[in-house]
Design an enzyme around this catalytic site. Structure first.
Site, PDB file in Angstrom:
ATOM      1  N   ASN A 111     129.219 103.369  89.740  1.00 33.04           N
ATOM      2  CA  ASN A 111     129.437 103.090  88.313  1.00 33.04           C
ATOM      3  C   ASN A 111     128.733 101.823  87.843  1.00 33.04           C
ATOM      4  OD1 ASN A 111     131.157 101.528  89.924  1.00 33.04           O
ATOM      5  ND2 ASN A 111     132.594 101.201  88.258  1.00 33.04           N
ATOM      6  N   GLU A 112     127.737 101.347  88.626  1.00 30.89           N
ATOM      7  CA  GLU A 112     127.116 100.048  88.338  1.00 30.89           C
ATOM      8  C   GLU A 112     126.646  99.887  86.899  1.00 30.89           C
ATOM      9  OE1 GLU A 112     126.937 101.534  91.180  1.00 30.89           O
ATOM     10  OE2 GLU A 112     126.959 100.053  92.792  1.00 30.89           O
TER      11      GLU A 112
ATOM     12  N   LEU B 263     132.016  95.847  95.633  1.00 32.23           N
ATOM     13  CA  LEU B 263     131.731  94.436  95.906  1.00 32.23           C
ATOM     14  C   LEU B 263     132.659  93.555  95.081  1.00 32.23           C
ATOM     15  CD1 LEU B 263     127.830  94.391  95.847  1.00 32.23           C
ATOM     16  CD2 LEU B 263     129.404  95.017  97.675  1.00 32.23           C
TER      17      LEU B 263
ATOM     18  N   GLY C  20     130.348  99.913  95.435  1.00 33.51           N
ATOM     19  CA  GLY C  20     130.181  99.643  96.867  1.00 33.51           C
ATOM     20  C   GLY C  20     131.120 100.482  97.727  1.00 33.51           C
TER      21      GLY C  20
END
Ligand SMILES: CCC/C=C/C(=O)SCCNC(=O)CCNC(=O)[C@H](O)C(C)(C)COP(=O)([O-])OP(=O)([O-])OC[C@H]1O[C@@H](n2cnc3c(N)ncnc32)[C@H](O)[C@@H]1OP(=O)([O-])[O-]
Length: 208
Positions: free
Chosen positions: A83-84, A15, A60
């Protein structure tokens, strides 16, 4: 349908982080609704969907790839994963559901907590991608695999795909607004904005 990228070395960077930084709650909700709809269409597509992963595929980007029916990744330096947590943000439940359906509970739990990014070989070993080939072979491999899938009677394949994915799709469909509101509230927390600011600065520093 084949998902591929025109940007050399990047399948998808995920994103747009700048959309999540110093935005307004209204814009965040609109942004999230657009993402929900794009994902519902992709994951719920009746078409055969394949990801030609010719570059990095974080967050994303990994979701897009996992939402396809088949993934071929280029060997080498590229990484893929959700990997957020490394950005101080949390993968929503439907990202998690898709990863669970792809690599199972134990790997997902580890991957999500650590915000793990895998090399192509590591991704292959946990089932995150289906095949790893040299970069130049990615698209021909996808096209070859597509021919196999196209030989299956379409109605039977679509019913099977739909029944496998329905529960995960319905889970989001039943709470889209709540999920969008949660995202907007979460992302606008001071602590989360601070983490995102630091992550953006680290990306810019890496470049310079
Ligand atoms: C709860 C929400 C769930 C969230 C899901 C997500 O997807 S969260 C997203 C998680 N995504 C990530 O953690 C991926 C973060 N990105 C990377 O790790 C690397 O960019 C790369 C490995 C994709 C490519 O490396 P490379 O050496 O080829 O390229 P480079 O690093 O030199 O970048 C070039 C320019 O693009 C910029 N930019 C890059 N990505 C984004 C982005 N997503 N957005 C906006 N901008 C981005 C970068 O700042 C730079 O801008 P500048 O200075 O020119 O104005």
């Amino acid at each position: 349908m084949v998902l591929a990228s025109a940007a050399p070395g990047i399948f998808s960077a995920g994103l747009d982080i700048l959309e999540m930084y110093q935005s307004t709650p209204e814009r965040c909700v609109a942004f999230w609704r657009a993402l929900q709809d794009a994902w519902l269409n992709l994951y719920g597509s009746r078409l055969i969907t394949m990801a030609a992963i010719e570059g990095h595929s974080p967050a994303g980007g990994c979701l897009l790839a996992m939402s396809c029916d088949y993934r071929v990744m280029a060997e080498g330096k590229f990484q893929i994963g959700l990997n957020e947590t490394k950005l101080g943000i949390v993968a929503p439940f439907w990202f998690t559901d898709v990863m669970l359906n792809t690599i199972g509970h134990r790997e997902t739990e580890k991957a999500l907590q650590l915000g793990a990014l895998y090399s192509a070989q590591q991704a292959l070993s946990i089932g995150l991608v289906d095949k790893v080939v040299p970069l130049a072979e990615v698209m021909p491999t996808v096209e070859g695999e597509l021919k196999n899938w196209l030989q299956i009677p379409a109605a039977a394949r679509v019913i099977t795909k739909t029944s496998m994915r329905k529960a995960v799709l319905d889970r989001l469909r039943s709470q889209k607004e709540k999920d969008a509101q949660f995202f907007a509230d979460f992302i606008n927390r001071d602590s989360v904005q601070k983490s995102l600011g630091m992550y953006i600065a680290s990306l810019q520093k890496k470049k310079n």
